[in-house]
Design an enzyme around this catalytic site. Sequence first.
Site, mmCIF file in Angstrom:
data_model
loop_
_atom_site.group_PDB
_atom_site.id
_atom_site.type_symbol
_atom_site.label_atom_id
_atom_site.label_comp_id
_atom_site.label_asym_id
_atom_site.label_seq_id
_atom_site.Cartn_x
_atom_site.Cartn_y
_atom_site.Cartn_z
ATOM 1 N N LYS A 1 2.917 -2.457 6.500
ATOM 2 C CA LYS A 1 3.190 -2.493 5.068
ATOM 3 C C LYS A 1 4.618 -2.041 4.771
ATOM 4 C CE LYS A 1 -0.736 -3.960 3.344
ATOM 5 N NZ LYS A 1 -0.819 -5.259 2.645
ATOM 6 N N SER B 1 0.837 -1.201 0.000
ATOM 7 C CA SER B 1 0.000 0.000 0.000
ATOM 8 C C SER B 1 0.870 1.249 0.000
ATOM 9 C CB SER B 1 -0.904 0.007 1.236
ATOM 10 O OG SER B 1 -1.552 1.251 1.374
ATOM 11 N N TYR C 1 -1.214 0.016 10.332
ATOM 12 C CA TYR C 1 -1.287 -0.606 9.008
ATOM 13 C C TYR C 1 -0.113 -0.151 8.141
ATOM 14 C CZ TYR C 1 -3.304 -1.660 4.377
ATOM 15 O OH TYR C 1 -3.530 -2.124 3.097
#
Length: 217
Positions: free
Chosen positions: A160, A144, A156
């Site tokens: 990533k 992402s 998150y």
Amino acid sequence: MSMELGIRGKRVLITGASRGLGRATALAFAKEGTQVGVIARTEPELVSLMDEMGGGSAGHAYVVEDLLEGNPLNAVKALEREIGEFDIAIHNLGGSDTVRNTLSSWDEWQKALYFIAGIAIDINGYLVPKMKAKKWGRIIHISSIVATHLRGNGIYGTAKALLNNYTTNGRVCSSIATDFACFIESKLHKIYMFCIDFIFSCRHLTCPQTVRNPELL
């Protein structure tokens, strides 16, 4: 539209495959004549996907498994018993809603990191030696843009970023940073075309400069 990529008959593992990007990727690889093994939590959606791909008679298989709560390697091995050892793996796990509060406990951070990056790392530890022995293998991680942009869920994004760095350490193949701003159709096309480009360009055991994996290939 399918193209002759030299991957017909190859076996493809796709996690998080019951909907969205994972489902579209599974369908695209099925159209290329590969055997697709998919893992997800929701059986009705997996059954629907299997039907659309052509089912077991076309060489596809599925396993219903919550990889965060269950055993990822057991799920992969169950698929191998159905369709054989995998040549390609597409890691598509990692929702941004696992843990949202950056002030969460370290246990919660670890849970999110494992879900978004650790499961793929564990599966790769099992698959990569087999791919090396065959002298052919492709592993792609769906990442992402939050890994490099200060936006969205901090946990998150951290996970990533970990995954992105992992793909450049000489052990695995590549990751795709999706763009949340583009329409879903464009994003699906972008990811699938990246997979095609990556697999096709590496077909003769060489890689483009953007793919750092001398050890595997």
